[in-house]
Enzyme design. Structure first.
Site, mmCIF file in Angstrom:
data_model
loop_
_atom_site.group_PDB
_atom_site.id
_atom_site.type_symbol
_atom_site.label_atom_id
_atom_site.label_comp_id
_atom_site.label_asym_id
_atom_site.label_seq_id
_atom_site.Cartn_x
_atom_site.Cartn_y
_atom_site.Cartn_z
ATOM 1 N N HIS A 1 24.984 -11.244 -27.984
ATOM 2 C CA HIS A 1 24.105 -12.178 -28.688
ATOM 3 C C HIS A 1 24.443 -12.179 -30.178
ATOM 4 O O HIS A 1 24.492 -11.106 -30.799
ATOM 5 C CB HIS A 1 22.635 -11.752 -28.492
ATOM 6 N N CYS B 1 23.931 -19.204 -29.460
ATOM 7 C CA CYS B 1 23.561 -18.292 -30.545
ATOM 8 C C CYS B 1 24.680 -18.187 -31.581
ATOM 9 O O CYS B 1 24.420 -18.095 -32.785
ATOM 10 C CB CYS B 1 23.266 -16.919 -29.947
ATOM 11 N N GLN C 1 17.422 -22.280 -30.257
ATOM 12 C CA GLN C 1 18.615 -22.752 -29.546
ATOM 13 C C GLN C 1 18.252 -23.388 -28.206
ATOM 14 O O GLN C 1 19.097 -23.994 -27.559
ATOM 15 C CB GLN C 1 19.584 -21.580 -29.327
#
Lengths: 214, 247
Positions: free
Chosen positions: A161, A25, A19
């Site tokens: 995340h 994410c 990323q």
């Protein structure tokens, strides 16, 4: 569910992506799930575009973050996802340049999965890789092995995340989830993170979801 | 404060303020790093100890920093005219090269303590300025196990520098200036402490240590790579998946 499962050796998972310096994410977690769903429903593994989600999913915030549930909805509204090659990743917000003609995959719906890790394992084994979100405590310095932080340090309520569950199993009797991350192959175990299974470690079971393709 | 340092390897000793100037200035520089002019904190009182470390010295400083008035309402939630912080720093000085190993700061409530000083500020016996045993253990022994032995190992900072050099080579890092490089090395050293603490507290088989993110502060890592929306925003409702009856 079977004692172990791994969609990577069944052709349902693309290579680990990166990323870059961007909080995207959520887009990688969702494309990873849709890639798996499309493979299982249509038999073709396509690498799908995260940049399209960054640019065209107006509900989410591109590099500042986003939610898988919003992203599924955006894919349905847009009419599908282009491939990585057709709409390649830049790692920052750009003007939306999605074209429906180029969309190679579509989804019909999205579902929220059980918070019971046994049931989650069964769902994964039957239906494909699962989008999840976890507390990333310790991941900045993670190198390899099965991570199992103390619960107060890795609270399931401080999710920050999004990643992809691609399998599960045991290593010397320690149950684990195999998790595809989006920080490149030079992080963790070739880009993968292994997290203790069965204890709700770091909220692994809190935000599990999947696209549905009829 | 005695002015003549004892032999290398002896216990730490109090310093006269001129000797603190360099390490204190470096610590302040690191503290103000990235701040625009006019927003930088100023150094108040300083006291500290030094301990010989191989070819260099390890300074343990206690200092007060005075933050400038906060004029930008978008920056500070609570308009504060001036804020005094009580900080402890560990600075390693080897042949004139400084490295910040540790920084802990917290506000000192000027209203209660009056005149901006904690009670007994200047008395050496003040508890505020003693390195508490667990302080000492936590910082030195958990990260620098070799420090437990007196004298400090000859090559401590050489070792750290070589690990950092490996990191820079492995991950192909480049830094704009010497100052940036030394700042990143101090962040790296700090992160080695953090990684070891995470390691000590992990119940699985995971190994933590140097990764490509080891020269980022926790704040930078969190801001750049993580996704705060996941815990803050509710997201759309989705219907529950059908339970799996047969796998």
């Amino acid at each position: 569910p079977p004692p172990q499962w791994d969609w990577r050796n069944k052709g349902a998972v693309t290579n680990v992506k990166d990323q870059g310096m961007c909080g995207s994410c959520w887009a990688f977690s969702v494309t990873g799930n849709v890639e798996g769903q499309w493979f299982l429903k249509r038999g073709t593994l396509l690498s799908l575009s995260e940049q399209e989600l960054l640019d065209c999913d107006k509900t989410d915030k591109a590099c500042l973050g986003g939610l898988p549930s919003n992203a599924y909805s955006a894919i349905r509204t847009l009419g599908g996802l282009e491939t990585e090659d057709d709409y390649s990743y830049r790692g920052r917000l750009q003007t939306c340049s999605f074209s429906a003609e180029k969309a190679k995959v579509y989804i019909n719906d999205s579902v929220e999965l059980s918070k019971n890790e046994q049931k989650l394992a069964a769902w994964l084994a039957k239906n494909g890789p699962v989008s999840i979100a976890i507390n990333a405590f310790g991941m900045q310095f993670y190198r390899h092995g099965i991570s199992h932080p103390l619960r107060p340090l890795c609270s399931p309520w401080l999710i920050d995340h999004a990643v992809l569950l691609v399998g599960y199993g045991n290593r010397s009797a320690i149950p684990f989830w195999a998790i595809k991350n989006s920080w490149g192959t030079d992080w963790g175990e070739e880009g993968y993170y292994y997290l203790h299974r069965g204890s709700g470690a770091c909220g692994v079971n809190i935000m599990a979801s999947s696209a549905v393709i009829n | 404060a005695s002015s003549k340092p004892p032999a290398a390897g002896a216990q730490a000793w109090e310093l006269a303020s001129p000797e603190l100037r360099e390490p204190a200035r470096f610590a302040l520089e690191m503290y103000n790093r990235g701040r625009a002019a006019g927003t930088r904190a100023a150094l108040g009182a300083v006291r500290g100890r030094v301990r010989r470390a191989g070819r260099g010295s390890l300074y343990s400083l206690k200092a007060t920093l005075v933050e400038p008035p906060c004029n930008d309402p978008t920056v500070c939630q609570l308009p504060v005219s001036k804020k005094t912080l009580l900080c402890s720093f560990e600075v390693l000085d080897e042949l004139g090269k400084h490295m910040l190993l540790r920084r802990d700061c917290g506000p000192v409530d000027t209203k209660t303590t009056g005149a901006g000083r904690a009670p007994g500020w200047f008395s050496p016996a003040s508890p505020l300025f003693q390195l508490s045993p667990d302080d000492r253990n936590e910082t030195f022994s958990s990260f620098l196990p070799l420090l437990n032995k007196d004298p400090l190992p000859q090559d401590f900072s050489v070792k750290m520098a070589s690990i950092f050099k490996d990191f820079v080579t492995t991950y192909n890092r480049t830094y704009d200036s010497q100052e940036e490089a030394s700042w990143r090395m101090s962040v790296f050293a700090n992160n080695m402490v953090r990684a070891q603490k995470i390691q000590a507290l992990d119940r699985g088989t995971a190994r933590y240590g140097v990764t490509k993110f080891s020269d980022l502060t926790e704040e930078e890592f969190r801001t750049i790579y993580l996704n705060p929306l996941l815990k803050d925003a509710p997201g759309r409702n989705m219907r529950p998946a059908q339970p799996v009856t047969d796998v």
